[in-house]
Scaffold this active site. Structure first.
Site, PDB file in Angstrom:
ATOM      1  N   CYS A  71       0.811  -1.221   0.000  1.00  0.00           N
ATOM      2  CA  CYS A  71       0.000   0.000   0.000  1.00  0.00           C
ATOM      3  C   CYS A  71       0.855   1.287   0.000  1.00  0.00           C
ATOM      4  CB  CYS A  71      -0.957  -0.057   1.170  1.00  0.00           C
ATOM      5  SG  CYS A  71      -2.399   0.993   0.936  1.00  0.00           S
ATOM      6  N   HIS A 129      -3.451  -5.718   2.664  1.00  0.00           N
ATOM      7  CA  HIS A 129      -3.038  -5.807   4.070  1.00  0.00           C
ATOM      8  C   HIS A 129      -3.557  -7.144   4.630  1.00  0.00           C
ATOM      9  CE1 HIS A 129      -1.979  -1.513   4.341  1.00  0.00           C
ATOM     10  NE2 HIS A 129      -3.118  -1.229   3.727  1.00  0.00           N
TER      11      HIS A 129
HETATM   12  N1  GLN Z   1      -2.127   6.828   2.447  1.00  0.00           N
HETATM   13  C1  GLN Z   1      -2.245   5.968   1.269  1.00  0.00           C
HETATM   14  C2  GLN Z   1      -3.688   5.985   0.704  1.00  0.00           C
HETATM   15  O1  GLN Z   1      -4.600   6.371   1.400  1.00  0.00           O
HETATM   16  C3  GLN Z   1      -1.855   4.543   1.632  1.00  0.00           C
HETATM   17  C4  GLN Z   1      -2.802   3.916   2.636  1.00  0.00           C
HETATM   18  C5  GLN Z   1      -2.304   2.602   3.204  1.00  0.00           C
HETATM   19  O2  GLN Z   1      -1.110   2.353   3.272  1.00  0.00           O
HETATM   20  N2  GLN Z   1      -3.251   1.733   3.677  1.00  0.00           N
HETATM   21  O3  GLN Z   1      -3.878   5.537  -0.433  1.00  0.00           O
END
Ligand code: GLN
Length: 241
Positions: free
Chosen positions: A97, A193
């Site tokens: 992510c 995740h």
């Molecule tokens: N901040 C980034 C987004 O909102 C990554 C989010 C995350 O790592 N879950 O896309």
């Protein structure tokens, strides 16, 4: 040769700032799957300003909020050349992510300045007005169906590279082109995740075997009893989107 004096080294990027939805569990999974096989392993956390280890066998980085990504931006850029060289040389890696986004060219959040990436991946990300959230399953040959949880504003578009897999259920890279993640040389980026690896042992062992065989081309991995892991994957895949 992997010995106690020269263990397999997992570099864990920014564990303090970049660790959402259990992403740290991926490093624990890699470590345990080596320990169960009696293979010496060490995990090196790298925070802002820390020295980069002389030798890295596997790279890992987790997800993070926009604010966390901004905080590590400068330090990550200072490591860009070294990380690009490792990945271009075939070092296996997994970034989730937020760090998946910053291994691309940039992440443009809804508010504030663009967050520059290190350009390992031919990809670019721009935040959308809604978040892409929920349980997700992708078909990711040769790892089979891979399941996890996604929560991101970013819409990632690949620029000539292949996705890790095709969305079976969920949103994926951008909720439009059915691609999820990226596979570039031996480095994988994904929005999944969970953590992703404990429930997807084939993916974990791909990273481990690739790293081992770069040290010793004749290396192999003794099969583990993954019935619990497979049961967890099936259970997670049955959860509502
Ligand atoms: N901040 C980034 C987004 O909102 C990554 C989010 C995350 O790592 N879950 O896309």
């Amino acid at each position: 040769m992997i010995t106690k004096d020269h263990p397999l080294t997992i570099l864990h990027l920014y564990p303090r700032e970049m660790n959402l939805y259990g992403d740290h569990g991926n490093v624990l999974c890699l470590r345990r799957r080596l320990e169960w096989r009696g293979i010496p392993v060490r995990v090196v956390p790298l925070e802002r300003g820390d020295p980069f280890p002389d030798h890295v066998d596997i790279l890992f980085g987790g997800g993070g909020q926009d604010s966390g990504q901004s905080r590590i931006e400068k330090d990550l850029l200072s490591r860009g050349e070294r990380i690009r060289a490792l990945i271009e040389d075939g070092t296996p890696g997994l970034v989730i992510c937020g760090l998946y986004q910053l291994f691309g060219r940039e992440f443009i959040p809804l508010e504030g300045d663009p967050i520059r990436g290190i350009g390992v991946f031919p990809a670019c990300t721009k935040a959308g007005k809604s978040r892409l959230v929920g349980n997700i399953t992708i078909d990711a040959p040769p790892f089979g169906p891979v399941t996890g949880f996604e929560n991101h504003s970013g819409r990632t578009f690949l620029e000539g590279a292949s996705p890790l897999g095709i969305v079976v259920r969920g949103k994926g890279n951008n909720g439009r082109d059915k691609g999820e993640g990226i596979r570039y040389r031996n480095c994988i980026g994904t929005y999944l995740h969970g953590p992703i690896l404990p429930k997807n042992p084939a993916l974990a062992d791909f990273l481990l075997l690739t790293a081992l065989q770069r040290r010793d081309p004749s290396a192999s991995l003794v099969p583990l009893d993954d019935r619990a892991e497979e049961a967890a994957r099936k259970s997670a895949a049955a959860r509502p989107v």
